[in-house]
Design an enzyme around this catalytic site. Structure first.
Site, PDB file in Angstrom:
ATOM      1  N   ASP A 379       0.956  -1.254  -0.043  1.00 28.43           N
ATOM      2  CA  ASP A 379       0.061  -0.145   0.016  1.00 28.43           C
ATOM      3  C   ASP A 379       0.924   1.294   0.034  1.00 28.43           C
ATOM      4  OD1 ASP A 379      -2.776   1.027   0.519  1.00 28.43           O
ATOM      5  OD2 ASP A 379      -1.746   1.987   2.058  1.00 28.43           O
ATOM      6  N   GLU A 408       1.329  -0.538  -5.082  1.00 33.75           N
ATOM      7  CA  GLU A 408       0.157   0.446  -5.383  1.00 33.75           C
ATOM      8  C   GLU A 408       0.527   1.850  -5.230  1.00 33.75           C
ATOM      9  OE1 GLU A 408      -3.638   2.279  -3.573  1.00 33.75           O
ATOM     10  OE2 GLU A 408      -1.899   2.029  -2.695  1.00 33.75           O
TER      11      GLU A 408
END
Length: 664
Positions: A379, A408
């Site tokens: 993330d 990401e």
């Protein structure tokens, strides 16, 4: 120091990333095509070799390089082991080949070549002196004598014969070798790095109705997911969720007693990054899920690594020095003004105990690797220091080169590329926002034809829990089909945020790209059997990908012309060498989800071995229709209400011409 015997210059070897600062990447069984510009003064003949080895080997394998055009040379080798490969280039002037070229020209011009033959005999004797094998030495001396003793015509034929040429190539003068002077590195990646199909699902939404799902209820969905052709199931964070400043439904700052909170607000009295949410089950349940998925269904369970904490995370109490303290004595929570994320504390990577922090974060990966996880979605890695990722992923790769890391990072291109250089296997991309023919063509050309292809593997996602693009909000079911076909055929790696995509969920918070009733903040009761589901179509697209090797690569993409700006047309071939009989996949997509479009598709028939006067058949794998075409220009209608895309298969013409042996 210069050496007058070393006349060859070697420039621009590739693949090479930042002058060798970072390794280039290739997946297991992929081919490394080595290229270099190799130059010499005058018109002498050159020889060049690529020398490569595995990290565990001391000796190099030697590959002859082939001259392509304009001083460009190439060779290929295949990645066959999960260890680093090293390669370099050696080149030299070939005096025998240069002499032979000149000899033939003079002989063809009917000139006397007695002196030239004597010169050639001397070159052969010099090679004999370098030959350690007695039989080769004797043969070379014999060839030298024959050149001196034979008639000129016979001697010229002998000089160019396979026997003497092979021996002369075997024993060049090492004093003339030019070396590139540096070993360049190829980092191997697992085979799934090259081809994978991802399905994202929140485990807590896999229960009956609005009951909290578990690892066990997710396990019950594995047969369905596997049957549809997905081989990666990606789970958002599975850790305990904090209660302090917990977010309510639709990201409300006021949570009710039944609100489950965001999985990205990691940590509570039940544990932190090395624990699982107790309502999902036990660690043993999680390990069972991973094992069953892999062993029974061929699915890898990927989990989310989010380096941030809820205020209730054990790290906050045990290591407050790892967080940024504000002047009022409180810990700085995450912000993206005007948005506030009071339920999340980011780590302070510049803290005095950064060494301890780095070590602990690396240990989180190790913890889950030891429990069978081989794929991680990370993330927001662009909000953490780039040197940290280079160190952390580099250290992990020494012991676990088989791990895949998905970045990401929806951020600036150079940062996305640097994260890939630092060790990320895949990356989210701008595909999610590229909708027009011009945007898609320009962006994919950048990824496929330029430097990023040596280290940056795109993973295309039409949607994520964070992103419901406007195209999907307003395009209806056809928009979902269009974006699915594009993602699945343009890139060999793609994924969907599962239930929301298959059910064509397109209701957004007005003026945003945020889902209404976002699953990030509540449990959703998905009716996976409802009418209109894309599941059968998803299954078909994934089957087409599995059955057609041309779609299992990204770098073989080639855009083809159409006369309509709403219709994009491109080709992929199963063999980059374009051999006769190789498979060709042609994809044509109407990018307008609202209106029928008609376009003329133009094919490079000469490259496919098809004459303009011939008819040929293409098989549409989506509609299971077969079309008989003729010539390079063929017109086609696309109705988004019926089928806005076509995936055609044909085969290049075989050398053996029989009816339809190169069609379908």
């Amino acid at each position: 120091m210069f050496d007058g015997k070393k006349r060859v210059v070697i420039e621009n070897p590739r693949p090479r990333v930042d002058d060798g600062r970072f390794p280039a990447k290739r997946a297991l069984y992929e081919t490394v095509e080595v290229k270099a510009d190799i130059l010499v003064d005058g018109h002498d003949a050159l020889r060049a070799v690529c020398l490569f080895r595995r990290e565990s080997e001391q000796e190099h394998t030697v590959l002859e390089m082939t001259h392509l055009v304009n001083d460009l040379w190439t060779a290929e080798f295949q990645i066959l082991a999960m260890e680093r490969y090293y390669f370099t280039i050696r080149a030299w002037v070939d005096p025998y080949a240069s002499w032979l070229n000149n000899l033939r020209k003079k002989h063809e011009a009917r000139q006397d070549v007695a002196v030239e033959l004597a010169d050639g005999a001397l070159l052969i004797e010099q090679a004999a002196a370098r030959a350690p094998v007695q039989e080769d030495r004797e043969n070379l001396h014999r060839y030298a004598a024959m050149l001196r003793e034979s008639a000129q015509g016979d001697a010229v034929l002998l000089a160019g014969g396979a026997g003497v040429s092979e021996l002369m190539a075997r024993y060049p003068d090492p004093n003339t070798f030019s070396e590139y002077g540096q070993e360049l590195v190829i980092e191997p990646e697992p085979a799934k790095a090259a081809f994978s199909t991802w399905y994202e699902v929140f485990p807590r939404s896999t229960g009956m109705g609005l009951a909290h799902g578990t690892f066990a209820t997710l396990e019950e969905l594995l047969p369905r997911i596997a049957a549809a052709g997905f081989d990666v199931v990606y789970l958002p964070p599975v850790h305990p969720i904090g209660s302090t400043f917990r977010k309510g439904k639709d990201n409300s700052p006021d949570a009710g007693p039944d609100d489950v909170g965001s999985p990205w607000a990691i940590g509570s009295e039940d544990g932190g990054h090395k624990s699982v949410h107790p309502q999902l089950g036990t660690m043993e349940d999680f390990e069972r899920l991973v094992t069953i998925a892999k062993d029974k269904y061929g699915i890898d369970v990927a989990i989310d690594i989010a380096f941030q904490c809820s205020p209730d995370h054990p790290y906050v109490q045990e290591h407050p020095e790892w967080f940024r303290m504000r002047s009022d004595g409180t810990i700085q929570y995450a912000e993206n003004p005007p948005k506030k994320y009071q339920d999340v504390y980011p780590f302070n990577f510049e803290c005095d105990d950064w060494i301890g922090l780095w070590a602990e974060l690396k240990s989180i990966f190790k913890f889950w690797i030891e429990r069978g996880v081989r794929i991680f979605r990370v993330d927001n890695p662009h909000t953490k220091p780039l040197p940290f990722w280079e160190w952390c992923l580099g250290e992990l790769r020494k012991e676990h080169p088989e791990i895949i890391y998905l970045s990401e990072a929806f951020t600036r291109p150079k940062i996305m590329y640097r994260l890939a250089k630092a060790g990320f296997t895949h990356s989210y991309t701008y595909f999610t926002w590229r909708n027009s023919k011009q945007e898609l063509t320009q962006y994919l050309t950048e990824l496929v034809e330029h430097a990023p292809r040596d280290y940056f593997r795109p993973n295309f996602w039409p949607n994520t829990p964070d992103i419901l693009p406007e195209y999907l909000q307003y395009g209806g079911r056809p928009a979902f089909i269009i974006r699915l076909v594009l993602a699945a055929t343009l890139s060999s790696n793609y994924g969907i945020y599962g239930p929301a995509f298959e059910l064509c969920e397109n209701e957004a918070v007005p003026g945003t790209i945020d889902y209404v009733h976002s699953e990030k903040y509540e449990i959703r009761d998905w009716n996976l059997e409802q009418s209109g589901t894309l599941w059968p179509f998803l299954t078909l697209v994934n089957r087409i990908r599995r059955e057609n090797p041309a779609l299992q690569q990204t770098w073989n993409l080639r855009f083809l012309p159409t006369d309509n700006d709403f219709v994009i047309f491109f080709a992929k071939e199963s063999s980059e060498k374009a051999e006769p009989g190789s498979e060709v996949i042609l994809v044509a997509v109407n990018l307008d989800p609202h209106n029928p479009q008609t376009a003329t598709l133009t094919l490079p028939l000469e490259e496919y071995g098809i004459d303009e006067s011939q008819t040929y058949m293409v098989h549409d794998l989506l509609g299971d229709d077969k079309f008989v075409w003729q010539g390079r220009h063929n017109r086609l209608d696309f109705d988004p209400r019926q089928l806005p895309a076509r995936i055609f298969r044909l085969k290049r013409k075989l050398k053996r011409e029989t009816d339809f042996d190169y069609f379908m």
